[in-house]
Design a protein around this motif. Structure first.
Motif, PDB file in Angstrom:
ATOM      1  N   ALA A  48       0.954  -1.142  -0.008  1.00 20.20           N
ATOM      2  CA  ALA A  48       0.027   0.152   0.161  1.00 20.20           C
ATOM      3  C   ALA A  48       0.678   1.053   0.028  1.00 20.20           C
ATOM      4  CB  ALA A  48      -0.984  -0.028   1.168  1.00 20.20           C
ATOM      5  N   GLY A  49       1.950   1.400   0.772  1.00 14.35           N
ATOM      6  CA  GLY A  49       2.730   2.469   0.981  1.00 14.35           C
ATOM      7  C   GLY A  49       3.488   2.598  -0.331  1.00 14.35           C
ATOM      8  N   VAL A  50       3.881   1.391  -1.222  1.00 11.18           N
ATOM      9  CA  VAL A  50       4.641   1.386  -2.218  1.00 11.18           C
ATOM     10  C   VAL A  50       3.675   2.199  -3.442  1.00 11.18           C
ATOM     11  CG1 VAL A  50       5.358   0.190  -4.426  1.00 11.18           C
ATOM     12  CG2 VAL A  50       6.233  -0.494  -2.050  1.00 11.18           C
ATOM     13  N   GLU A  51       2.581   2.065  -3.392  1.00 11.63           N
ATOM     14  CA  GLU A  51       1.464   2.625  -4.576  1.00 11.63           C
ATOM     15  C   GLU A  51       1.253   3.932  -3.973  1.00 11.63           C
ATOM     16  OE1 GLU A  51      -1.583   0.956  -6.726  1.00 11.63           O
ATOM     17  OE2 GLU A  51      -1.032  -1.151  -6.092  1.00 11.63           O
ATOM     18  N   PHE A  52       1.030   4.300  -2.842  1.00  9.72           N
ATOM     19  CA  PHE A  52       1.034   5.580  -2.320  1.00  9.72           C
ATOM     20  C   PHE A  52       2.116   6.415  -2.822  1.00  9.72           C
ATOM     21  CE2 PHE A  52      -2.793   4.444   0.489  1.00  9.72           C
ATOM     22  CZ  PHE A  52      -3.602   5.394  -0.170  1.00  9.72           C
ATOM     23  N   GLY A  53       3.145   5.802  -2.418  1.00 11.71           N
ATOM     24  CA  GLY A  53       4.481   6.574  -2.542  1.00 11.71           C
ATOM     25  C   GLY A  53       4.760   7.044  -4.282  1.00 11.71           C
TER      26      GLY A  53
ATOM     27  N   GLY B 118       3.207  14.327  -7.925  1.00 12.07           N
ATOM     28  CA  GLY B 118       2.753  15.686  -7.231  1.00 12.07           C
ATOM     29  C   GLY B 118       1.294  15.556  -6.645  1.00 12.07           C
ATOM     30  N   ARG B 119       0.903  14.237  -6.391  1.00  7.22           N
ATOM     31  CA  ARG B 119      -0.323  14.077  -5.830  1.00  7.22           C
ATOM     32  C   ARG B 119      -0.320  13.548  -4.592  1.00  7.22           C
ATOM     33  NH1 ARG B 119      -0.484  15.098 -10.683  1.00  7.22           N
ATOM     34  NH2 ARG B 119      -2.190  15.817 -11.644  1.00  7.22           N
ATOM     35  N   ASP B 120      -0.368  13.953  -3.454  1.00  7.67           N
ATOM     36  CA  ASP B 120      -0.245  13.529  -2.185  1.00  7.67           C
ATOM     37  C   ASP B 120      -1.835  13.349  -1.750  1.00  7.67           C
ATOM     38  OD1 ASP B 120       2.306  13.086  -1.429  1.00  7.67           O
ATOM     39  OD2 ASP B 120       2.723  15.110  -0.721  1.00  7.67           O
ATOM     40  N   PRO B 121      -2.164  11.909  -1.709  1.00  9.97           N
ATOM     41  CA  PRO B 121      -3.685  11.749  -1.426  1.00  9.97           C
ATOM     42  C   PRO B 121      -4.041  11.797  -0.078  1.00  9.97           C
ATOM     43  CG  PRO B 121      -2.722   9.434  -1.936  1.00  9.97           C
ATOM     44  CD  PRO B 121      -1.488  10.770  -2.222  1.00  9.97           C
ATOM     45  N   GLU B 122      -5.258  12.220   0.118  1.00  4.25           N
ATOM     46  CA  GLU B 122      -5.657  12.661   1.623  1.00  4.25           C
ATOM     47  C   GLU B 122      -5.688  11.101   2.353  1.00  4.25           C
ATOM     48  OE1 GLU B 122      -9.486  14.207   1.906  1.00  4.25           O
ATOM     49  OE2 GLU B 122      -8.859  16.048   0.353  1.00  4.25           O
ATOM     50  N   ASP B 123      -5.776  10.136   1.846  1.00  3.51           N
ATOM     51  CA  ASP B 123      -5.876   8.953   2.629  1.00  3.51           C
ATOM     52  C   ASP B 123      -4.556   8.059   2.627  1.00  3.51           C
ATOM     53  OD1 ASP B 123      -6.051   8.303  -0.192  1.00  3.51           O
ATOM     54  OD2 ASP B 123      -7.980   7.240   0.050  1.00  3.51           O
ATOM     55  N   ALA B 124      -3.521   8.898   2.349  1.00  2.09           N
ATOM     56  CA  ALA B 124      -2.172   8.013   2.478  1.00  2.09           C
ATOM     57  C   ALA B 124      -1.930   8.009   3.855  1.00  2.09           C
ATOM     58  CB  ALA B 124      -1.216   8.922   1.730  1.00  2.09           C
ATOM     59  N   PRO B 125      -1.378   6.911   4.251  1.00  2.00           N
ATOM     60  CA  PRO B 125      -0.897   6.727   5.785  1.00  2.00           C
ATOM     61  C   PRO B 125      -0.127   7.934   6.187  1.00  2.00           C
ATOM     62  CG  PRO B 125       0.183   5.058   4.568  1.00  2.00           C
ATOM     63  CD  PRO B 125      -0.688   5.849   3.481  1.00  2.00           C
ATOM     64  N   ALA B 126      -0.070   8.406   7.467  1.00  4.57           N
ATOM     65  CA  ALA B 126       0.890   9.212   8.088  1.00  4.57           C
ATOM     66  C   ALA B 126       2.304   8.642   8.192  1.00  4.57           C
ATOM     67  CB  ALA B 126       0.281   9.516   9.550  1.00  4.57           C
TER      68      ALA B 126
ATOM     69  N   GLY C 292      -2.059   9.930 -17.811  1.00  5.91           N
ATOM     70  CA  GLY C 292      -1.863   9.273 -18.843  1.00  5.91           C
ATOM     71  C   GLY C 292      -0.560   8.560 -18.756  1.00  5.91           C
ATOM     72  N   LEU C 293      -0.238   7.589 -19.705  1.00 10.95           N
ATOM     73  CA  LEU C 293       0.980   6.832 -19.515  1.00 10.95           C
ATOM     74  C   LEU C 293       2.345   7.739 -19.718  1.00 10.95           C
ATOM     75  CD1 LEU C 293      -0.078   3.247 -21.208  1.00 10.95           C
ATOM     76  CD2 LEU C 293       0.289   3.864 -18.909  1.00 10.95           C
ATOM     77  N   ASP C 294       2.069   8.760 -20.521  1.00 12.36           N
ATOM     78  CA  ASP C 294       3.482   9.254 -20.735  1.00 12.36           C
ATOM     79  C   ASP C 294       3.834  10.625 -20.001  1.00 12.36           C
ATOM     80  OD1 ASP C 294       4.228   7.569 -22.894  1.00 12.36           O
ATOM     81  OD2 ASP C 294       2.726   8.738 -24.184  1.00 12.36           O
ATOM     82  N   ALA C 295       2.977  10.746 -18.778  1.00 14.66           N
ATOM     83  CA  ALA C 295       3.223  11.839 -17.798  1.00 14.66           C
ATOM     84  C   ALA C 295       4.539  11.780 -17.060  1.00 14.66           C
ATOM     85  CB  ALA C 295       2.054  12.071 -17.002  1.00 14.66           C
ATOM     86  N   VAL C 296       5.149  12.646 -16.913  1.00 15.47           N
ATOM     87  CA  VAL C 296       6.624  12.633 -16.197  1.00 15.47           C
ATOM     88  C   VAL C 296       6.361  13.246 -14.874  1.00 15.47           C
ATOM     89  CG1 VAL C 296       8.941  13.504 -16.242  1.00 15.47           C
ATOM     90  CG2 VAL C 296       7.883  12.992 -18.418  1.00 15.47           C
ATOM     91  N   GLY C 297       7.121  12.182 -13.926  1.00 11.72           N
ATOM     92  CA  GLY C 297       7.240  12.485 -12.678  1.00 11.72           C
ATOM     93  C   GLY C 297       8.558  12.435 -12.083  1.00 11.72           C
ATOM     94  N   ARG C 298       8.780  12.875 -10.815  1.00 12.09           N
ATOM     95  CA  ARG C 298      10.295  12.596 -10.211  1.00 12.09           C
ATOM     96  C   ARG C 298       9.930  11.755  -8.760  1.00 12.09           C
ATOM     97  NH1 ARG C 298      14.846  14.319 -11.387  1.00 12.09           N
ATOM     98  NH2 ARG C 298      16.571  14.749  -9.686  1.00 12.09           N
ATOM     99  N   VAL C 299      10.642  10.781  -8.679  1.00  4.05           N
ATOM    100  CA  VAL C 299      10.707   9.945  -7.488  1.00  4.05           C
ATOM    101  C   VAL C 299      11.597  10.517  -6.394  1.00  4.05           C
ATOM    102  CG1 VAL C 299      11.251   7.582  -6.617  1.00  4.05           C
ATOM    103  CG2 VAL C 299      10.441   7.883  -8.968  1.00  4.05           C
ATOM    104  N   PRO C 300      10.977  10.958  -5.471  1.00  7.45           N
ATOM    105  CA  PRO C 300      11.650  11.899  -4.438  1.00  7.45           C
ATOM    106  C   PRO C 300      12.976  11.282  -3.757  1.00  7.45           C
ATOM    107  CG  PRO C 300       9.696  12.009  -3.845  1.00  7.45           C
ATOM    108  CD  PRO C 300       9.563  11.085  -5.113  1.00  7.45           C
ATOM    109  N   TRP C 301      13.044   9.728  -3.820  1.00  8.28           N
ATOM    110  CA  TRP C 301      13.800   8.985  -2.975  1.00  8.28           C
ATOM    111  C   TRP C 301      14.875   8.492  -3.875  1.00  8.28           C
ATOM    112  CZ3 TRP C 301       8.615   8.600  -2.811  1.00  8.28           C
ATOM    113  CH2 TRP C 301       8.190   7.371  -3.516  1.00  8.28           C
ATOM    114  N   TRP C 302      14.762   8.520  -5.110  1.00  7.48           N
ATOM    115  CA  TRP C 302      15.996   8.218  -6.115  1.00  7.48           C
ATOM    116  C   TRP C 302      16.515   9.377  -6.435  1.00  7.48           C
ATOM    117  CZ3 TRP C 302      13.017   5.153 -10.471  1.00  7.48           C
ATOM    118  CH2 TRP C 302      12.356   4.070  -9.879  1.00  7.48           C
ATOM    119  N   SER C 303      17.842   9.033  -7.035  1.00  9.41           N
ATOM    120  CA  SER C 303      18.783  10.472  -7.138  1.00  9.41           C
ATOM    121  C   SER C 303      19.170  10.407  -8.744  1.00  9.41           C
ATOM    122  CB  SER C 303      20.144  10.211  -6.503  1.00  9.41           C
ATOM    123  OG  SER C 303      20.736   8.871  -6.884  1.00  9.41           O
ATOM    124  N   GLY C 304      19.484  11.612  -9.276  1.00  9.42           N
ATOM    125  CA  GLY C 304      19.882  11.953 -10.371  1.00  9.42           C
ATOM    126  C   GLY C 304      18.897  11.716 -11.429  1.00  9.42           C
ATOM    127  N   GLU C 305      19.434  11.482 -12.717  1.00 13.20           N
ATOM    128  CA  GLU C 305      18.396  11.471 -13.885  1.00 13.20           C
ATOM    129  C   GLU C 305      17.516  10.021 -13.688  1.00 13.20           C
ATOM    130  OE1 GLU C 305      17.784  13.721 -16.151  1.00 13.20           O
ATOM    131  OE2 GLU C 305      19.176  14.795 -15.171  1.00 13.20           O
TER     132      GLU C 305
END
Length: 196
Positions: free
Chosen positions: A52-57, A64-72, A115-128
């Motif tokens: 569950a945490g993996v998917e929420f993360g 850029g979408r922190d859902p309200e029901d994500a665990p504290a 959609g499938l091509d939208a770009v995001g950034r994984v905060p806990w990964w580094s670099g490109e």
């Protein structure tokens, strides 16, 4: 294959893994779903909580979408790096299953919206490497959940012998306990012969 068909296929594979993971909880006591089954404490309900945490993360902060029901506890890894891998007695199985299914809804909403091509950034990964698409996130999360579903397969088999993909399709060659014992004995003999 159209983008819509590709999206549906990727989400179908992800859902199959989710369903398989939840099936491993069915019919077990509260103790059995929580008890540590490896020296590192791996347990069935903790695996579901982690997934569950993996998917929420990956489908929350990454896009850029922190859902309200994500665990504290998603913000508490610095205090307890194992926080998502075990379940205190104060949290029920229903709480964890509800959290897991809420994460699916969040994933579905993000995929549908972006959609499938939208770009995001994984905060806990580094670099490109941290820059990923929704498509890559689905594949990454599918791989992660599949790995943990494999852990759950082995743990469940160790608890009560239940094995297979789903209740309606074990995906095993047979369900005859005598044949499995014969097979086990054959594998054990081969292992003993190899060590000699």
């Amino acid at each position: 294959m159209s983008a819509q068909d590709e999206q549906a296929m990727l989400l179908r594979y992800l859902q199959t893994t989710r369903d398989s993971l939840l099936w491993k909880l069915e019919g077990l006591t509260e103790y059995d779903v929580r008890r540590p089954m490896t020296p590192t404490g791996t347990n069935l309900l903790g695996l579901v909580k982690h997934c569950a945490g993996v998917e929420f993360g990956y489908f929350g902060r990454t896009f850029g979408r922190d859902p309200e029901d994500a665990p504290a506890w998603l913000d508490e890894f610095d205090d307890d790096p194992q926080i998502d891998l075990w379940v205190p007695a104060s949290e029920t199985r229903a709480d964890i299953v509800g959290l897991f299914t809420a994460s699916w809804k969040n994933t579905g909403a993000v995929v549908e919206e972006l959609g499938l091509d939208a770009v995001g950034r994984v905060p806990w990964w580094s670099g490109e490497r941290a820059v990923i698409t929704v498509r890559q996130a689905i594949v990454h999360v599918s791989m992660d959940l599949t790995r943990h579903a494999g852990h759950a397969d082995i743990i469940r088999e160790g608890i009560d012998g239940a094995a297979g993909l789903r209740a309606d399709n074990s995906n095993l060659s047979h369900d005859d306990p005598l044949k499995w014992q014969e097979y086990y004995d054959k594998v054990e003999r081969a292992a003993r012969e190899a060590k000699a």
